[in-house]
Motif scaffolding. Sequence first.
Motif, PDB file in Angstrom:
ATOM      1  N   ARG A  46       0.848  -1.201   0.000  1.00 31.20           N
ATOM      2  CA  ARG A  46       0.000   0.000   0.000  1.00 31.20           C
ATOM      3  C   ARG A  46       0.878   1.244   0.000  1.00 31.20           C
ATOM      4  N   VAL A  47       0.499   2.222  -0.801  1.00 31.42           N
ATOM      5  CA  VAL A  47       1.205   3.495  -0.860  1.00 31.42           C
ATOM      6  C   VAL A  47       0.909   4.255   0.436  1.00 31.42           C
ATOM      7  N   VAL A  48       1.976   4.651   1.145  1.00 31.71           N
ATOM      8  CA  VAL A  48       1.800   5.348   2.414  1.00 31.71           C
ATOM      9  C   VAL A  48       2.299   6.785   2.376  1.00 31.71           C
ATOM     10  N   CYS A  49       3.044   7.132   1.343  1.00 26.80           N
ATOM     11  CA  CYS A  49       3.577   8.494   1.253  1.00 26.80           C
ATOM     12  C   CYS A  49       3.951   8.777  -0.196  1.00 26.80           C
ATOM     13  N   VAL A  50       3.829  10.033  -0.603  1.00 34.67           N
ATOM     14  CA  VAL A  50       4.187  10.422  -1.963  1.00 34.67           C
ATOM     15  C   VAL A  50       4.949  11.743  -1.907  1.00 34.67           C
TER      16      VAL A  50
END
Length: 115
Positions: free
Chosen positions: A107-111
């Motif tokens: 899962r993407v947690v930061c961008v």
Amino acid sequence: MSNYKSNSYFSIDVNLLNSIPVDNLVCITVAGNSMEPVLLDGAILIVNMGDRFIKDGKIYVLRQENIIRVKCLSYTSSGIVLKSYNQQYKDEIHTFQEFSNFEILGRVVCVSSLL
């Protein structure tokens, strides 16, 4: 999607990542515009590879055959919807059986991206 260059560095305060074990985190670079305006082409994503259970409406990195994709996932009564934020791309609806051919990588947690 391409791997972040191993000789490049990206720094973030790990306290922002809600105690996610650092060993579970990887960085990847977005290639393409299907998730714009939320995830821009060239953005760096921090992905929690230990979080593979779908939470409705969250963004995940997944493998479909030999393709790595980033999509917002949600449930329907009969399957999973892969959503792109760019409205030029249509939602993809897959039955649970069809979705078994996908592998959720994390899962993407930061961008982070340049404007």
